[in-house]
Motif scaffolding. Sequence first.
Motif: not given
Length: 372
Positions: A95, A105, A111, A116
């Motif tokens: 991301n 999220y 997930k 991230n």
Amino acid sequence: MKIAFFDVTNTGHHWFYNLNLILYTKEKYDVVYITKNITEDQLRILKENNIEIDLIKESNNYKFLPKLMKQLTTCKDYYFAKSVAKKKGVGIFVNLYFDQYILPYYFDFKKIKTINILHWYPHNKLKIKFLSLLKKDNKHHFLVHTNETKKNLELINKELNVTKLDYPIKEKISIKCNRNQMINALKLPIELVDARTLLYFGGTRHDKGVDILIESLKFVNSNISLLIVGKEETFTRNFIQSKISELKVDVKVYMVLKYIPEGDVLKYFYIADAIVLPYRKYFNGESGILTDAMQLGKPVVLPDIIHFPLIKEKYRNCEIFQAENPLKLAAAIDEVFLNLKEYSIKANKASITFRRERNPKSFAENFINVLK
């Protein structure tokens, strides 16, 4: 293993950052880029490098809820990207600009392994709260670019797995003309040819403080010209012009208020004598503008926030002022231009070290280590 990169925007530093990571990662892994707003030229570059692309289509489904449209679209884009990643058997989902996806999220209960990337520490209290509630999980890893962001994340949640990587420089442009020729090539006013020029570069957002810079001009004693270049945002051309007229400043101000293609960005730094970053106190990310200035060996005027004082301590190429204080900002500008030759020598020396430390290849190799 296949890696998915996700970002809906490809303007400014987004494109430079994203493309570098994608191309270097492609050398070792299969890659798919999930994005939305992209130009034909950018698509061409990706296709020439055999990058698999999935485009998120614009939707009009939320026009009946204008106030919520942005939030709903953000969630829709995120979950669409995740569904694409799952269908393609992606092993790691990257991301690229995580700040706007913290809420979706948190509520994503299926997930896959995710990196991230946070370019700044969030200001939104709700986002901070959700980050603090995340439990230790090998499925999520956080990548940041400043010690401040890393420290803040670890303060609110000691279970987060956070790695800090220094922001990379761009590949240096090849300059085949002198300063005057570059000014003409960029179609800038001929008055800049013989002027000592201070550059403000970037969107005219509130956090970047162009209004503070304009206010400071009434205290500047140096004979300089100010060049403001970037996308017109919070502070408009009319606002800036009216403010200049109201203050009756002696500094000549020239504006190029538009999106600047990535290939032209460093050209504006090349023609400047010094760069100014009048950021407000709440700015807390890494600055691509500072990175560009350091790369090209330009003296910089910086506020006394986050890691900026450490830049002066290490490289001696900049002058620090008290953030949000126009009088102190003016004094820092005068200090740099009064001793411009000395600052320029130090900035050129700093550039050699900085380019060695921040080259894109090393950055990408460190990123690959995070993937591993």
